[in-house]
Design a protein around this motif. Structure first.
Motif, PDB file in Angstrom:
ATOM      1  N   LEU A  27     -77.271 -38.402  32.357  1.00 10.37           N
ATOM      2  CA  LEU A  27     -78.372 -37.476  31.934  1.00 10.37           C
ATOM      3  C   LEU A  27     -79.176 -38.163  31.242  1.00 10.37           C
ATOM      4  CD1 LEU A  27     -77.015 -34.056  32.450  1.00 10.37           C
ATOM      5  CD2 LEU A  27     -78.072 -35.232  34.281  1.00 10.37           C
ATOM      6  N   GLY A  28     -78.666 -38.981  30.344  1.00 10.02           N
ATOM      7  CA  GLY A  28     -79.525 -39.624  29.335  1.00 10.02           C
ATOM      8  C   GLY A  28     -79.477 -38.413  27.786  1.00 10.02           C
ATOM      9  N   GLY A  29     -79.548 -39.429  26.015  1.00  4.34           N
ATOM     10  CA  GLY A  29     -79.389 -38.132  25.138  1.00  4.34           C
ATOM     11  C   GLY A  29     -79.820 -36.789  25.470  1.00  4.34           C
ATOM     12  N   GLU A  30     -81.180 -37.025  25.935  1.00  2.00           N
ATOM     13  CA  GLU A  30     -82.169 -36.026  25.787  1.00  2.00           C
ATOM     14  C   GLU A  30     -82.298 -35.060  26.430  1.00  2.00           C
ATOM     15  OE1 GLU A  30     -87.676 -35.440  25.907  1.00  2.00           O
ATOM     16  OE2 GLU A  30     -86.615 -37.837  25.505  1.00  2.00           O
ATOM     17  N   LEU A  31     -82.070 -35.375  27.969  1.00  2.00           N
ATOM     18  CA  LEU A  31     -81.852 -34.240  29.157  1.00  2.00           C
ATOM     19  C   LEU A  31     -81.022 -33.511  29.580  1.00  2.00           C
ATOM     20  CD1 LEU A  31     -83.057 -32.424  32.021  1.00  2.00           C
ATOM     21  CD2 LEU A  31     -82.406 -34.649  33.065  1.00  2.00           C
ATOM     22  N   VAL A  77     -87.764 -31.886  36.538  1.00  2.00           N
ATOM     23  CA  VAL A  77     -86.476 -32.658  36.526  1.00  2.00           C
ATOM     24  C   VAL A  77     -86.337 -33.411  37.692  1.00  2.00           C
ATOM     25  CG1 VAL A  77     -84.461 -33.384  35.758  1.00  2.00           C
ATOM     26  CG2 VAL A  77     -86.092 -31.763  34.374  1.00  2.00           C
ATOM     27  N   PRO A  78     -86.315 -33.968  38.385  1.00  2.00           N
ATOM     28  CA  PRO A  78     -86.096 -35.388  39.407  1.00  2.00           C
ATOM     29  C   PRO A  78     -84.920 -34.541  40.008  1.00  2.00           C
ATOM     30  CG  PRO A  78     -86.187 -37.085  37.304  1.00  2.00           C
ATOM     31  CD  PRO A  78     -86.168 -35.932  36.861  1.00  2.00           C
ATOM     32  N   ALA A  79     -85.121 -34.468  41.331  1.00  2.00           N
ATOM     33  CA  ALA A  79     -83.622 -33.518  42.204  1.00  2.00           C
ATOM     34  C   ALA A  79     -82.677 -34.260  42.642  1.00  2.00           C
ATOM     35  CB  ALA A  79     -84.138 -33.897  43.208  1.00  2.00           C
ATOM     36  N   LEU A  90     -80.858 -24.268  35.852  1.00  2.00           N
ATOM     37  CA  LEU A  90     -81.799 -24.440  37.049  1.00  2.00           C
ATOM     38  C   LEU A  90     -83.079 -24.362  37.622  1.00  2.00           C
ATOM     39  CD1 LEU A  90     -78.145 -25.273  39.368  1.00  2.00           C
ATOM     40  CD2 LEU A  90     -79.655 -26.846  38.121  1.00  2.00           C
ATOM     41  N   SER A  91     -83.001 -23.090  37.333  1.00  2.00           N
ATOM     42  CA  SER A  91     -84.610 -22.912  37.583  1.00  2.00           C
ATOM     43  C   SER A  91     -85.776 -23.567  36.551  1.00  2.00           C
ATOM     44  CB  SER A  91     -85.073 -20.654  37.734  1.00  2.00           C
ATOM     45  OG  SER A  91     -84.038 -20.890  38.571  1.00  2.00           O
ATOM     46  N   GLU A  92     -85.519 -22.867  35.489  1.00  2.00           N
ATOM     47  CA  GLU A  92     -85.912 -23.494  34.239  1.00  2.00           C
ATOM     48  C   GLU A  92     -86.287 -25.699  34.547  1.00  2.00           C
ATOM     49  OE1 GLU A  92     -87.134 -22.901  29.427  1.00  2.00           O
ATOM     50  OE2 GLU A  92     -85.072 -21.221  30.628  1.00  2.00           O
ATOM     51  N   LEU A  93     -85.432 -26.048  34.287  1.00  2.00           N
ATOM     52  CA  LEU A  93     -85.557 -26.715  35.058  1.00  2.00           C
ATOM     53  C   LEU A  93     -86.402 -27.851  35.987  1.00  2.00           C
ATOM     54  CD1 LEU A  93     -81.389 -28.265  34.306  1.00  2.00           C
ATOM     55  CD2 LEU A  93     -84.037 -28.537  32.591  1.00  2.00           C
ATOM     56  N   GLN A  94     -86.272 -27.013  36.966  1.00  2.00           N
ATOM     57  CA  GLN A  94     -87.394 -27.464  37.852  1.00  2.00           C
ATOM     58  C   GLN A  94     -88.429 -26.697  37.762  1.00  2.00           C
ATOM     59  OE1 GLN A  94     -84.798 -24.817  40.666  1.00  2.00           O
ATOM     60  NE2 GLN A  94     -84.837 -25.911  42.184  1.00  2.00           N
ATOM     61  N   GLN A 105     -81.210 -36.266  39.113  1.00  2.00           N
ATOM     62  CA  GLN A 105     -80.818 -35.534  38.124  1.00  2.00           C
ATOM     63  C   GLN A 105     -80.073 -34.515  38.061  1.00  2.00           C
ATOM     64  OE1 GLN A 105     -83.930 -36.357  35.235  1.00  2.00           O
ATOM     65  NE2 GLN A 105     -81.792 -38.608  34.411  1.00  2.00           N
ATOM     66  N   LEU A 106     -81.319 -33.086  38.446  1.00  2.00           N
ATOM     67  CA  LEU A 106     -80.837 -31.514  38.743  1.00  2.00           C
ATOM     68  C   LEU A 106     -79.491 -31.412  39.635  1.00  2.00           C
ATOM     69  CD1 LEU A 106     -84.380 -29.985  40.166  1.00  2.00           C
ATOM     70  CD2 LEU A 106     -82.874 -29.407  38.136  1.00  2.00           C
ATOM     71  N   GLU A 107     -79.458 -32.383  40.550  1.00  2.00           N
ATOM     72  CA  GLU A 107     -77.914 -32.247  40.968  1.00  2.00           C
ATOM     73  C   GLU A 107     -76.675 -32.504  40.405  1.00  2.00           C
ATOM     74  OE1 GLU A 107     -75.402 -31.079  44.398  1.00  2.00           O
ATOM     75  OE2 GLU A 107     -77.708 -30.743  44.414  1.00  2.00           O
ATOM     76  N   VAL A 108     -77.050 -33.866  39.315  1.00  2.00           N
ATOM     77  CA  VAL A 108     -75.710 -34.090  38.756  1.00  2.00           C
ATOM     78  C   VAL A 108     -75.966 -32.714  37.692  1.00  2.00           C
ATOM     79  CG1 VAL A 108     -75.523 -34.903  36.625  1.00  2.00           C
ATOM     80  CG2 VAL A 108     -76.390 -36.160  38.729  1.00  2.00           C
ATOM     81  N   VAL A 109     -76.550 -31.970  37.224  1.00  2.00           N
ATOM     82  CA  VAL A 109     -76.789 -30.815  36.588  1.00  2.00           C
ATOM     83  C   VAL A 109     -76.225 -29.350  37.005  1.00  2.00           C
ATOM     84  CG1 VAL A 109     -77.598 -28.738  35.075  1.00  2.00           C
ATOM     85  CG2 VAL A 109     -78.317 -31.304  34.739  1.00  2.00           C
ATOM     86  N   ARG A 110     -76.458 -29.856  38.664  1.00  2.00           N
ATOM     87  CA  ARG A 110     -75.672 -28.730  39.418  1.00  2.00           C
ATOM     88  C   ARG A 110     -74.552 -27.951  39.151  1.00  2.00           C
ATOM     89  NH1 ARG A 110     -78.867 -25.325  42.665  1.00  2.00           N
ATOM     90  NH2 ARG A 110     -80.457 -27.199  42.375  1.00  2.00           N
ATOM     91  N   LYS A 111     -74.050 -29.816  40.157  1.00  2.00           N
ATOM     92  CA  LYS A 111     -72.382 -29.786  40.171  1.00  2.00           C
ATOM     93  C   LYS A 111     -71.868 -29.394  38.171  1.00  2.00           C
ATOM     94  CE  LYS A 111     -72.290 -33.415  43.642  1.00  2.00           C
ATOM     95  NZ  LYS A 111     -72.324 -34.435  44.162  1.00  2.00           N
ATOM     96  N   ALA A 112     -72.483 -30.306  37.825  1.00  2.00           N
ATOM     97  CA  ALA A 112     -71.709 -29.618  36.214  1.00  2.00           C
ATOM     98  C   ALA A 112     -71.668 -28.591  36.134  1.00  2.00           C
ATOM     99  CB  ALA A 112     -72.309 -30.500  34.790  1.00  2.00           C
ATOM    100  N   LEU A 113     -72.653 -27.548  36.416  1.00  2.00           N
ATOM    101  CA  LEU A 113     -72.665 -26.252  35.648  1.00  2.00           C
ATOM    102  C   LEU A 113     -72.079 -25.758  37.123  1.00  2.00           C
ATOM    103  CD1 LEU A 113     -76.169 -26.060  34.457  1.00  2.00           C
ATOM    104  CD2 LEU A 113     -73.629 -26.646  33.318  1.00  2.00           C
ATOM    105  N   SER A 114     -71.531 -26.143  38.001  1.00  2.00           N
ATOM    106  CA  SER A 114     -70.420 -24.984  38.836  1.00  2.00           C
ATOM    107  C   SER A 114     -69.566 -24.902  38.051  1.00  2.00           C
ATOM    108  CB  SER A 114     -70.679 -25.862  40.043  1.00  2.00           C
ATOM    109  OG  SER A 114     -69.669 -27.401  39.634  1.00  2.00           O
ATOM    110  N   GLY A 115     -68.598 -24.802  36.894  1.00  2.00           N
ATOM    111  CA  GLY A 115     -67.133 -24.701  36.520  1.00  2.00           C
ATOM    112  C   GLY A 115     -67.118 -23.073  36.744  1.00  2.00           C
ATOM    113  N   ALA A 116     -66.035 -22.657  36.265  1.00  2.00           N
ATOM    114  CA  ALA A 116     -65.891 -21.285  36.383  1.00  2.00           C
ATOM    115  C   ALA A 116     -65.741 -20.536  35.433  1.00  2.00           C
ATOM    116  CB  ALA A 116     -64.255 -21.337  36.885  1.00  2.00           C
ATOM    117  N   SER A 117     -65.293 -21.183  33.775  1.00  2.00           N
ATOM    118  CA  SER A 117     -65.989 -20.941  33.092  1.00  2.00           C
ATOM    119  C   SER A 117     -67.361 -21.775  31.840  1.00  2.00           C
ATOM    120  CB  SER A 117     -64.815 -20.602  31.968  1.00  2.00           C
ATOM    121  OG  SER A 117     -64.233 -22.455  32.241  1.00  2.00           O
TER     122      SER A 117
END
Length: 607
Positions: free
Chosen positions: A536-540, A505-507, A497-501, A509-521
Motif C-alpha cells: 500500500l505504501g506508507g502514506e496510504l 484510490v486505485p481499484a 472503503l467508501s471514503e477511499l473510493q 489498492q482498494l481490493e488490497v484494503v478490502r481483504k485486509a479489513l475482512s478480519g473478524a475483529s
C-alpha cells in the motif's frame, strides 16, 4: 396526617423499633392533597465514571435519563498515575447537563503501588492539596463544570488509609483548609466513607474535630452503600447521624451526599448487577433517600470496566451499560425514578415492611406512585438496625460467627458474653430478619394503598421484574445486541472503503484494503493491514489506519443509543386491569420480590 408521620419518625429515632405485625390495613396511606416538596434534583441523577465510559454510552445515557443538575463523580487516583482521561470525561458530563464531583485519592509519591496500598498517607497534606489544585485548574480551564472536590475515598476500608481515624482526620482537615484557601468557591468535603454504621462515625467525628481545630468547615460529607437493605437509608437515619458528627463539633450542618453505591460488586461475578434486581434496588435506594436530607446519589458506575469484564451481560462489572454498549435493566429503573421524581413528593404514611418503598408525587392533574420491593444482605440489616438503636458494635468485634449463630437461632445470647441491655434490640433484629425471609420468599406480594380524598383515575402503568423491562432477558433483544456489537467493525470497514473510493484510490489498492479489513475483529484487521504496508505504501497505509480508527469509534458509539431505543430495552407498559384492583377505598397491586411498579394518575378524572 403529618402529625402521625412525625410521631412515627420520632418513635424510630428514640426507641428500638418493633417489627411490623401482620398487615391488616393499608401498607401505605397517601395524601395527594398535600402541597408536596420538590425532590432534590441530584437524587437519582448522579453517576460515577472511571473515565472509561465511551462518548456513545454517555450520549445514550444522557438522552434516556436527562440527568440535568446531577453530579458526575470523576476519579483521580495518583497511585495509578497522573490525570489523563478525566478532562474528556468531565466534558461529556458537561454536555449531559451535569456538574462534576472530583474524587481524589492516593499520593503521586507512591505511584505504581497496588490497590491494597492506595491509602499510604501523603507526608505533607498541604503539598498534596497543591497537587490536587493543579489538576483542578487544568479541568476548570478546559471548561469542565467542576463544583465539588471529595478528599480521599473509603479511608475506613482495609488498605485505603495507612493509619487510623485520628491521623486521617488531621490529613482531611489540613488538606481541606489549603484547598479552601486556593478555591474559596468550590464545595469541599468527603471522604466517601465505606459505610455509615459502627466505627464509621468515629472517623466522621475525628474529621469534624480536626476540621474545627484548624478552622476548616467541610461543605459536604459523603458515604457509600453496597448490598444493604435500601430501607436502611431512611429507617437507620444514616445522613442525620453523619451530620450530627459535624454539628456536635461546632461546625455548620453539611450537605449529605451518597457518593457511591450499587446492589453489589462482583466476587468475581454479581449477576444481579445485570438484571431486574439492580433496577429494583436503584428505585428503592432513591425512593428511601428522597425521604432524608441527602441532596445527591451517585450510582457506581456508567459502563462496565474493561479491567474486570471480558464478556457482556455476564455479571462481571457494575455498569449501566456493558462493555459493548448494551443497556441493562437498571437503565429502566433510572427512567422510572426520573419520571416520578420530576414532580413534588407528597406525604406517605408507612405500615409496610422496609423492603417496600413507596414514592408518591403530584403536580396539578398529573401524579405518580412508584413502588419497589428490594432487599439486601440480612446480616448487614441486623447490624444497621442495632447500631441505629444505640448498640455499640465495637463490643461485638471478633464475634461474627457467634452473632450469625445467634441471629439464625443456633445459639443462645449467653454465648456472646455481651451486655444484657443489648438483648432486646438484638431480639428485634432477629424478628426483622424473620420478616425479611418471609417477604423475600413470596411469589405474590399484595400491596394495599389507601388514597385520602377522591381517588384519581389510573391512566398508565409500567413494570420491572424478571419478565418485564429487562432487555438481556429478551432473546430478540440479545440477537440484535450481538449483531450490533459484532458488526461494528464491519460497518467501520465499509465506511472506510467508501471514503477511499471518494478519494479516487486505485481499484487494485482498494481490493488490497478490502481483504485486509475482512478480519473478524479490529485487532485482526489491523494485523492484516500492517502485513500490506509495503504494497500500500506508507502514506496510504497511514490513511487507511486513521480512517478505520475514526469510523470504528463512530460505529461503536452508535451502538448504545440504537440499543437503548430498542423496544425491548424500553419500560414495559402493563394493562391496568391486570395491575390494579379496587377494594373499598384501597387500591391493591401485586409487588413480588425484586419488582418495581410505576402508576400514572389523572387527577382531572376521578374513579
Amino acid at each position: 396526617m403529618l402529625g402521625s408521620i412525625f410521631l412515627l419518625l420520632l418513635s424510630q429515632a428514640d426507641a428500638p423499633q418493633s417489627p411490623p405485625t401482620e398487615i391488616v390495613s393499608a401498607d401505605f396511606r397517601i395524601d395527594f392533597a398535600d402541597a408536596g416538596r420538590p425532590i432534590p434534583a441530584g437524587i437519582g441523577r448522579g453517576i460515577n465514571d472511571l473515565s472509561n465510559a465511551s462518548a456513545g454510552v454517555w450520549q445514550a445515557w444522557s438522552d434516556a435519563i436527562q440527568p440535568h443538575d446531577g453530579l458526575a463523580r470523576i476519579w483521580i487516583d495518583y497511585s495509578k498515575g497522573p490525570m489523563a482521561k478525566q478532562t474528556a470525561a468531565g466534558l461529556r458530563a458537561r454536555d449531559a447537563g451535569m456538574n462534576v464531583f472530583l474524587v481524589v485519592v492516593g499520593d503521586p509519591a507512591h505511584k505504581g503501588i497496588g490497590h491494597e496500598q492506595v491509602g499510604k498517607a501523603p507526608l505533607d497534606p498541604a503539598a498534596w492539596a497543591e497537587r490536587v489544585a493543579a489538576d483542578v485548574r487544568t479541568l476548570l480551564s478546559a471548561g469542565v463544570p467542576l463544583t465539588h472536590v471529595e478528599i480521599w475515598n473509603e479511608p475506613n476500608f482495609a488498605g485505603q488509609w495507612d493509619g487510623g481515624a485520628e491521623s486521617f482526620g488531621q490529613f482531611f482537615a489540613l488538606a481541606g483548609k489549603r484547598l479552601r484557601e486556593l478555591f474559596p468557591k468550590l464545595e469541599l468535603g468527603g471522604p466517601g466513607m465505606a459505610s455509615a454504621s459502627g466505627a464509621a462515625y468515629d472517623w466522621f467525628a475525628a474529621m469534624a474535630g480536626a476540621s474545627k481545630e484548624v478552622g476548616f468547615t467541610p461543605d459536604f460529607l459523603s458515604w457509600h452503600f453496597y448490598s444493604s437493605y435500601p430501607g436502611d437509608l431512611e429507617s437507620c437515619r444514616f445522613g442525620e447521624r453523619i451530620a450530627a458528627t459535624a454539628i456536635s463539633a461546632g461546625l455548620r450542618k453539611p450537605e449529605l451526599i451518597l457518593s457511591e453505591w450499587n446492589i453489589d460488586l462482583p466476587h468475581p461475578t454479581a449477576p444481579e448487577c445485570d438484571d431486574h434486581r439492580a433496577a429494583a434496588f436503584f428505585v428503592g435506594v432513591n425512593s428511601f433517600l428522597a425521604q432524608t436530607e441527602a441532596s445527591h446519589s451517585l450510582f457506581f458506575f456508567l459502563q462496565d470496566g474493561f479491567w474486570e469484564a471480558t464478556k457482556d451481560y455476564a455479571g462481571e462489572s457494575v455498569g449501566v451499560y456493558t462493555l459493548h454498549g448494551g443497556p441493562k435493566a437498571v437503565l429502566n429503573g433510572m427512567r422510572m425514578f426520573r419520571t416520578a421524581s420530576s414532580l413534588p413528593m407528597v406525604a406517605v404514611e408507612r405500615n409496610a415492611p422496609w423492603n417496600i418503598s413507596c414514592l408518591a408525587t403530584r403536580s396539578e392533574d398529573c401524579g405518580y406512585l412508584l413502588l419497589s420491593n428490594s432487599f439486601g444482605q440480612a446480616e448487614k440489616r441486623a447490624r444497621h438496625y442495632v447500631d441505629a438503636n444505640g448498640v455499640d458494635l465495637g463490643v461485638y468485634r471478633g464475634k461474627d460467627v457467634l452473632l450469625r449463630a445467634f441471629l439464625s437461632g443456633r445459639t443462645g445470647w449467653n454465648k456472646l458474653g455481651a451486655p444484657a441491655k443489648d438483648l432486646p434490640v438484638w431480639e428485634q433484629a432477629k424478628a426483622l430478619l424473620v420478616e425479611s425471609r418471609k417477604e423475600s420468599a413470596m411469589t405474590q406480594r399484595p400491596v394495599r394503598l389507601e388514597l385520602e380524598g377522591a381517588v384519581p383515575r389510573p391512566v398508565r402503568a409500567w413494570r420491572i421484574d424478571d419478565h418485564h423491562s429487562d432487555p438481556h432477558d429478551d432473546p430478540d433483544f440479545m440477537e440484535v445486541f450481538r449483531a450490533q456489537a459484532i458488526n461494528a467493525p464491519a460497518r467501520a470497514a465499509e465506511r472506510t472503503l467508501s471514503e477511499l473510493q471518494l478519494d479516487d484510490v486505485p481499484a487494485n489498492q482498494l481490493e488490497v484494503v478490502r481483504k485486509a479489513l475482512s478480519g473478524a475483529s479490529p485487532g485482526e484487521m489491523l494485523t492484516k493491514l500492517n502485513e500490506q504496508r509495503i504494497i500500500l505504501g506508507g502514506e496510504l497505509h497511514s490513511r487507511v489506519a486513521s480512517l478505520m480508527r475514526k469510523h470504528l469509534i463512530a460505529a461503536q458509539n452508535e451502538v448504545p443509543t440504537r440499543l437503548s431505543r430498542h423496544p425491548q430495552a424500553q419500560l414495559a407498559e402493563v394493562g391496568l386491569a391486570d395491575t390494579i384492583r379496587r377494594d373499598g377505598r384501597q387500591l391493591v397491586v401485586d409487588l413480588p420480590p425484586w419488582s418495581v411498579l410505576l402508576i400514572e394518575f389523572d387527577f382531572g378524572r376521578e374513579q
